[in-house]
Motif scaffolding. Structure first.
Motif, mmCIF file in Angstrom:
data_model
loop_
_atom_site.group_PDB
_atom_site.id
_atom_site.type_symbol
_atom_site.label_atom_id
_atom_site.label_comp_id
_atom_site.label_asym_id
_atom_site.label_seq_id
_atom_site.Cartn_x
_atom_site.Cartn_y
_atom_site.Cartn_z
ATOM 1 N N ASP A 159 0.916 -1.187 -0.259
ATOM 2 C CA ASP A 159 -0.137 0.000 0.003
ATOM 3 C C ASP A 159 0.985 1.344 0.038
ATOM 4 O O ASP A 159 1.592 1.598 0.945
ATOM 5 N N SER A 202 0.177 3.876 0.520
ATOM 6 C CA SER A 202 0.015 5.068 1.699
ATOM 7 C C SER A 202 0.789 4.621 3.013
ATOM 8 O O SER A 202 0.771 5.456 3.972
ATOM 9 N N LEU A 203 1.257 3.428 2.941
ATOM 10 C CA LEU A 203 2.279 3.179 4.086
ATOM 11 C C LEU A 203 3.387 4.176 4.415
ATOM 12 O O LEU A 203 4.096 4.661 5.195
ATOM 13 N N ALA A 213 4.606 7.072 6.964
ATOM 14 C CA ALA A 213 5.937 7.286 7.382
ATOM 15 C C ALA A 213 6.402 8.875 7.294
ATOM 16 O O ALA A 213 6.971 9.660 8.272
ATOM 17 N N GLN A 265 14.631 7.260 6.454
ATOM 18 C CA GLN A 265 14.191 6.675 7.581
ATOM 19 C C GLN A 265 12.871 5.924 7.017
ATOM 20 O O GLN A 265 12.603 4.777 7.716
ATOM 21 N N ARG A 286 12.737 1.964 7.768
ATOM 22 C CA ARG A 286 12.052 1.574 8.953
ATOM 23 C C ARG A 286 10.530 1.014 8.275
ATOM 24 O O ARG A 286 9.895 0.322 9.066
ATOM 25 N N VAL A 287 10.349 1.474 7.258
ATOM 26 C CA VAL A 287 8.777 0.776 6.639
ATOM 27 C C VAL A 287 9.048 0.044 5.281
ATOM 28 O O VAL A 287 8.716 -1.134 5.220
ATOM 29 N N PRO A 339 11.672 -3.265 5.599
ATOM 30 C CA PRO A 339 10.928 -4.636 6.250
ATOM 31 C C PRO A 339 9.764 -5.049 5.430
ATOM 32 O O PRO A 339 9.529 -6.175 5.692
ATOM 33 N N LEU A 340 9.163 -4.121 4.817
ATOM 34 C CA LEU A 340 7.878 -4.830 4.223
ATOM 35 C C LEU A 340 8.350 -5.450 2.979
ATOM 36 O O LEU A 340 7.453 -6.436 2.577
ATOM 37 N N GLY A 359 13.110 -13.684 -1.261
ATOM 38 C CA GLY A 359 12.824 -14.581 -2.317
ATOM 39 C C GLY A 359 13.522 -14.261 -3.523
ATOM 40 O O GLY A 359 13.909 -15.265 -4.399
ATOM 41 N N THR A 389 1.427 -14.031 5.253
ATOM 42 C CA THR A 389 0.825 -13.693 6.404
ATOM 43 C C THR A 389 0.987 -12.278 7.078
ATOM 44 O O THR A 389 0.349 -11.809 7.804
ATOM 45 N N THR A 390 2.252 -11.614 6.618
ATOM 46 C CA THR A 390 2.342 -10.329 7.040
ATOM 47 C C THR A 390 1.618 -9.373 6.068
ATOM 48 O O THR A 390 1.407 -9.515 4.961
ATOM 49 N N PHE A 417 -5.402 7.811 7.587
ATOM 50 C CA PHE A 417 -5.619 7.373 6.071
ATOM 51 C C PHE A 417 -6.867 6.558 6.177
ATOM 52 O O PHE A 417 -7.140 5.835 7.013
ATOM 53 N N ALA A 443 -3.342 2.711 6.892
ATOM 54 C CA ALA A 443 -1.731 2.567 6.824
ATOM 55 C C ALA A 443 -1.208 2.229 7.660
ATOM 56 O O ALA A 443 -0.144 2.959 8.245
ATOM 57 N N PHE A 484 1.663 0.307 10.051
ATOM 58 C CA PHE A 484 2.599 -0.546 9.603
ATOM 59 C C PHE A 484 2.533 -1.967 10.086
ATOM 60 O O PHE A 484 2.278 -2.311 11.322
ATOM 61 N N HIS A 511 4.324 -4.465 10.278
ATOM 62 C CA HIS A 511 5.267 -5.013 10.964
ATOM 63 C C HIS A 511 5.547 -4.742 12.239
ATOM 64 O O HIS A 511 6.529 -5.140 12.903
ATOM 65 N N PHE A 567 6.056 5.839 16.516
ATOM 66 C CA PHE A 567 6.804 5.930 15.186
ATOM 67 C C PHE A 567 7.047 7.497 14.835
ATOM 68 O O PHE A 567 8.164 7.948 14.788
#
Lengths: 306, 291, 402
Positions: B188, B190-191, B195, B204, B208-209, B212-213, B220, B290-291, C127, C131, C133, C135, C144
């Motif tokens: 997404d 918007s993540l 941030a 950052q 940080r976002v 990891p995602l 893979g 799953t995440t 949002f 949105a 996070f 994780h 954050f």
């Protein structure tokens, strides 16, 4: 201040904005684009130097001349290597490659479609497990998987011994077109199954129900609804099987014989034994051309369906 | 294969998917086909496993189970040398192509600039190009490059681990990029905006976002690159120098001469290796979901 | 934590401390713009803000927001309302910094921020998709923004705990967003933004993903939180009911333009344009001929008392809400305080809490309107074909500008 729709205009810099003039945001957006480009630049440079440039070199070589001793002379540019593509021997090899690749594609489709359909109509759990079972051999070493068929189809292999009553003691499976096609299907079947599965799994089966509701028989519903909707998968799978089959080298080398030479092996021969690099380059360009035609067909169909 | 509807036949009225699920006869045919496909996919591998434990010098004749050929394998210096080369090449090409491929994926999916479509096309070509063609390209490129280096700098370079690694990176970048991009597309956007909205600088936000995602996708991609590098034969055989063959190239040379029990043992080693990699990437993709 | 305490922490928040220049800016802007000096500085001021998106090959650019002038006052709950594609989300995204305006000026408490990146703006966003996070735990998500601002750890902990209490998420700190219900995720998103004590909180259809009951509960909850923390909320929604319920003021947008700004009653009772009248609630649109400054005549001859604001003889459109109309028998006594129209019921629709009557008056150019009667005890029911008199207070009719 009551009226907020039209607050009093201040002298704060409010640039007059003609619609065709670049907006305020332009500099920021350009900086953003530049940043994105710079992030991609190292890989782009790598691909230009170690992929695009080599491609150009191959094309250049295809117009070069071969000396008597097998050296390539980068001068006297000519089309003789391309003319040789139409030698009966070369044409035969090319047509054989085309034929074996097509045969491989058709067999993979006939076997792979019902398989993908079966997979896509399972419950999600079963589907996941079965898909993993397809993926495991797909990711396993291709050379070794082909080698396994050499063992199976070989003289003392189970097949020949089992078929001895039919084939006779002189009968042989290895080094035949049959062996090559089996090897190619074995190697590339997952390339057919995965895109087919991807489209069938996404297919809205209520459309089939709608067709049945509108008095279609199961067979009619399949041909008029399911099949047309799964065509993108069919095209994608067919191209993904056809391209590597057409340029195959390892499979015909291990399972084929002198009479099943395919174009990939022929190219390799020009470089490793015959030392005719210009001709080998011209052959490579020909393979590329076939591949590009296939790719264009694929993208055309995909865009039309989309 | 008859898929024709026998409309007279009684149809059970219970299942709500009775209309989309094929008739019982067809269902049986589909299931039969599926099991035949699985047998086709797995029996050759299984046979190889069994035969690798056969004591007999002749592959097709079973005498008794033994580890004889595995012992022969681990004392064969040619096999071990080739294995070492394979691992070195796979490591180098995986690390480099993972970094470059991830950067390419981010650049293409998260930014807009001119010339992107051309870049995109160039990035896809190594995925679909037949390995023979790529092998020719690499060979001619290095021949020319060596000529140039020799003439201009007086440096004499030769084929070896270096050329193999450079070639493997050339196709692995694309495969890594494909896998990473699939992951980025599912992310997404918007993540990242969130941030930035929460005072993160670009770096950052990435650290940080984003990273990891997309990490499962990057991992893979790395596993795919590792697998492809460990399996590659054709390109490698074109750009390998004396003494720098990789394990698949070495085995390919043996296989062309015939079937031997030693090859069976090496084959099983390579199969087990690649299957472990598959399992690892499947576990990763499960985690990805799953995440 | 009671309201006072929270208001206190918010006032003394670091953002307030970070902008000591605020007062000087106020006077400067006031001096230049000629606004009364003691007029409070708006939380957000948009002037001539335009956003064009490139329209792709051989296409004109798409104008998403067109020359927008808007002031959002400090401390109010302000809604941007309009159908999808009206430019409300683009406007919000420009305030947040996710898009930069193509032209115009965008100020937050007097400071020009139009081209500042989002992380340099004293605003935070909730949002539409939350949105969160995936994780990070709930607590990590909320912390954050504070971590990015490099606040001391103990202050981060204290503020996270405070805001978790504010949105009533105690005990869920260690969960991942996926393990929470939609409503809880919504609260985390809210907490994650609020914990930074933004000067303006931006909310992009935050309740869109919730089901009706939960949405209604969250509307009240949001309103409560807004009143408690006193921060300016800018709320984007396409749901007119939601906007009416929660907002102090509403801006209605369509086609990138601002159509009307006002408090909910103003917007509902005195729509200025056909679009606003139509988009918000149900409405009867009636064509009338202007007789003089205070009256207009419908096609069936009914004279309506309404401040027309148009020259005699011209045609205007009148808007009147169905529930502002009363229904009586045709022979009911005249009431000079009310305007009235006589017609025939053509259709009756039962709505549960109310009944809709479609009434037709006049013959050659019939006037059609819908009358809504609450389904309350003692209210007389009418039947299809009955002659009726429709009556209303003159003040309940609005003249539209288009």
């Amino acid at each position: 201040m009551a009226a907020t729709v039209d607050p009093p205009r201040t002298q704060t810099p409010t640039p007059a904005s003609a619609p065709d003039e670049p907006g305020l945001e332009r500099a920021a957006e350009q900086a953003e684009s530049r940043r994105g480009f710079l992030i991609g630049l190292p890989s782009l440079l790598y691909l230009v130097v170690l992929f695009a440039l080599p491609l150009v070199i191959v094309v250049v070589y295809s117009f070069a001349t071969r000396s008597r001793t097998g050296r390539t002379i980068l001068a006297d540019w000519n089309l003789s290597s391309y003319a040789r593509l139409f030698d009966p021997l070369v044409l035969e090899i090319g047509l054989r490659s085309l034929w074996l690749a097509l045969l491989t594609t058709v067999i993979s489709l006939v076997v792979g479609y019902p398989f993908a359909y079966y997979l896509a109509t399972r419950s999600p759990r079963v589907r996941g497990v079965l898909l993993v079972l397809v993926m495991i051999p797909f990711w396993s070493n291709f050379l070794i998987r082909t080698y396994a068929w050499r063992v199976i189809l070989g003289r003392d292999g189970p097949f020949v011994r089992f078929l001895e009553p039919i084939l006779g003691t002189e009968g042989q499976l290895l080094f035949t077109p049959f062996a090559v096609v089996v090897g190619l299907v074995y190697g590339y079947l997952p390339f057919m199954i995965l895109p087919l599965y991807a489209t069938l799994e996404r297919l809205d089966f209520s459309l089939v129900e709608a067709a049945r509701d509108l008095h279609a028989t199961g067979w009619q519903a399949f041909w008029r609804v399911t099949w047309p909707l799964s065509r993108p998968g069919v095209v994608a799978g067919s191209i993904l099987v056809f391209i590597p089959s057409f340029g195959a080298y390892v499979t015909p080398e291990i399972l084929g014989g002198g009479r099943t030479t395919m174009i990939g092996s022929y190219v390799v021969r020009q470089f490793l034994s015959a030392r005719d690099w210009p001709f080998g380059s011209a052959l490579s360009v020909a393979i590329l051309a076939v591949m590009l035609v296939a790719a264009v067909v694929y993208f055309r169909t995909r865009d039309r369906e989309a | 294969m008859s898929l024709t509807d026998t409309s007279g036949a009684s149809r059970p009225l219970v299942a709500d998917d009775s209309v989309i699920r094929p008739k019982r006869g067809v269902e049986r045919l589909l299931a039969g086909n599926a099991w035949l496909v699985f047998a086709f996919l797995y029996l050759p591998i299984l046979l190889l496993f069994v035969l690798s434990f056969n004591d007999n010098r002749v592959v097709g004749v079973w005498t008794e189970p033994s580890l004889r050929w595995y012992r022969a394998m681990i004392t064969d210096s040619a096999v071990l040398g080739a294995l070492r080369n394979s691992i070195v090449v796979a490591f180098i090409s995986t690390v480099v192509s993972t970094i470059l491929g991830t950067a390419a994926g981010l650049s293409l999916e998260r930014f807009r600039y001119r010339g992107q479509r051309t870049y995109d096309g160039l990035l896809y070509l190594p995925v679909i190009i037949p390995d023979v063609t790529m092998a020719v390209m690499m060979l001619l490129f290095f021949v020319q490059a060596f000529d140039l280096l020799g003439a201009m700098l007086g440096v004499s370079a030769t084929f070896g681990i270096g050329t193999i690694s450079l070639s493997h990176i050339a196709f692995n970048i694309s495969f890594v990029a494909v896998v990473v991009r699939a992951r980025i597309v599912g992310l997404d956007p918007s993540l990242e905006e969130a941030a930035a909205d929460l005072y993160a600088s670009r770096w950052q936000a990435f650290r940080r976002v984003t990273l990891p995602l997309i990490a499962p996708g990057v991992a893979g991609g790395a596993l795919l690159a590792l697998t492809l590098s460990l399996d590659e034969v054709v390109i490698t055989s074109f750009v390998a120098g004396p003494g720098s063959t990789t394990l698949p190239v070495y085995v390919f040379g043996l296989v062309r001469r015939g079937v031997t029990p030693l090859i069976n043992a090496v084959s099983v080693l390579m199969l087990v290796g690649s299957m472990l990699l598959v399992l690892a990437s499947l576990l990763l993709s499960r985690q990805r979901n799953t995440t | 934590m009671d309201d006072h305490q929270l208001a206190g922490t918010l006032d003394a928040g670091p953002l307030a401390a970070k902008t000591p220049v605020l007062d000087t800016v106020t006077t400067e802007v006031a001096a230049v713009s000629g606004i009364e000096v003691d007029a409070p500085l708006p939380a957000v001021r948009l002037q001539g803000v335009t956003k064009r998106f490139p329209g792709g090959r051989n296409h004109d650019p798409v104008v998403a927001v067109d020359d927008l002038d808007l002031d959002i006052r400090d401390g109010e709950f302000f809604s941007l309302l309009g159908p999808s594609g009206c430019g409300k989300t683009t406007t919000l995204r420009m305030i947040a910094g996710f898009e930069y305006p193509s032209a115009g000026s965008l100020q937050i408490f007097g400071q020009e921020v139009g081209l500042e990146p989002p992380n340099k703006r004293p605003v935070n966003t909730v949002f539409q998709s939350y949105a969160l996070f995936p994780h990070m735990t709930v607590a990590k998500n909320i912390a954050f923004g504070l971590e990015m601002q490099q606040l001391p750890v103990d202050e981060i902990d204290r503020r996270v705990a405070e805001v978790i209490e504010l949105v009533q998420l105690q005990g869920r700190e260690g969960r991942r967003p996926k393990q929470l219900s939609g409503g809880q995720q919504q609260r985390v998103a809210l907490a994650r933004a609020l914990v930074n004590h933004p000067k303006v909180l931006l909310l992009d259809e935050p309740l869109g993903a919730l089901d009706l009951k939960l949405r209604q509960a969250m509307q009240l909850e949001l309103k409560r939180i807004q009143e408690q923390v006193g921060i300016t909320f800018v709320y984007v929604t396409h749901d007119q009911e939601e906007a009416l319920t929660m907002s102090d003021r509403i801006a209605v947008m369509d086609g990138g333009r601002l159509l009307q700004v006002g408090d909910p009653e103003e917007i509902y009772d005195r729509p200025r344009t056909r679009f606003v009248a139509d988009f918000i609630g149900d409405t009867n649109l009636l064509i009338a001929e202007v007789l003089d400054a205070d009256t207009a005549r419908l096609y069936d001859g009914t004279v309506v008392r309404v401040p027309t604001g148009a020259p005699a003889g011209s045609t205007v459109t009148l808007a009147v809400r169905p529930e502002k109309l009363g229904l009586w028998h045709a022979d009911a006594e005249r009431d000079l305080r009310l305007d009235a129209l006589t017609g025939t019921i053509r259709r009756v629709t039962f709505l549960g809490n109310a009944i809709n009557y479609e009434v037709v008056a006049g013959e050659r150019a019939p006037v059609e309107l819908v009358v809504r009667q609450g389904n309350t005890p003692g209210i007389e029911h009418f039947a299809d074909g009955e002659r009726v008199r429709v009556r209303w207070l003159p003040g309940s009719v609005a003249v539209l500008e288009d």
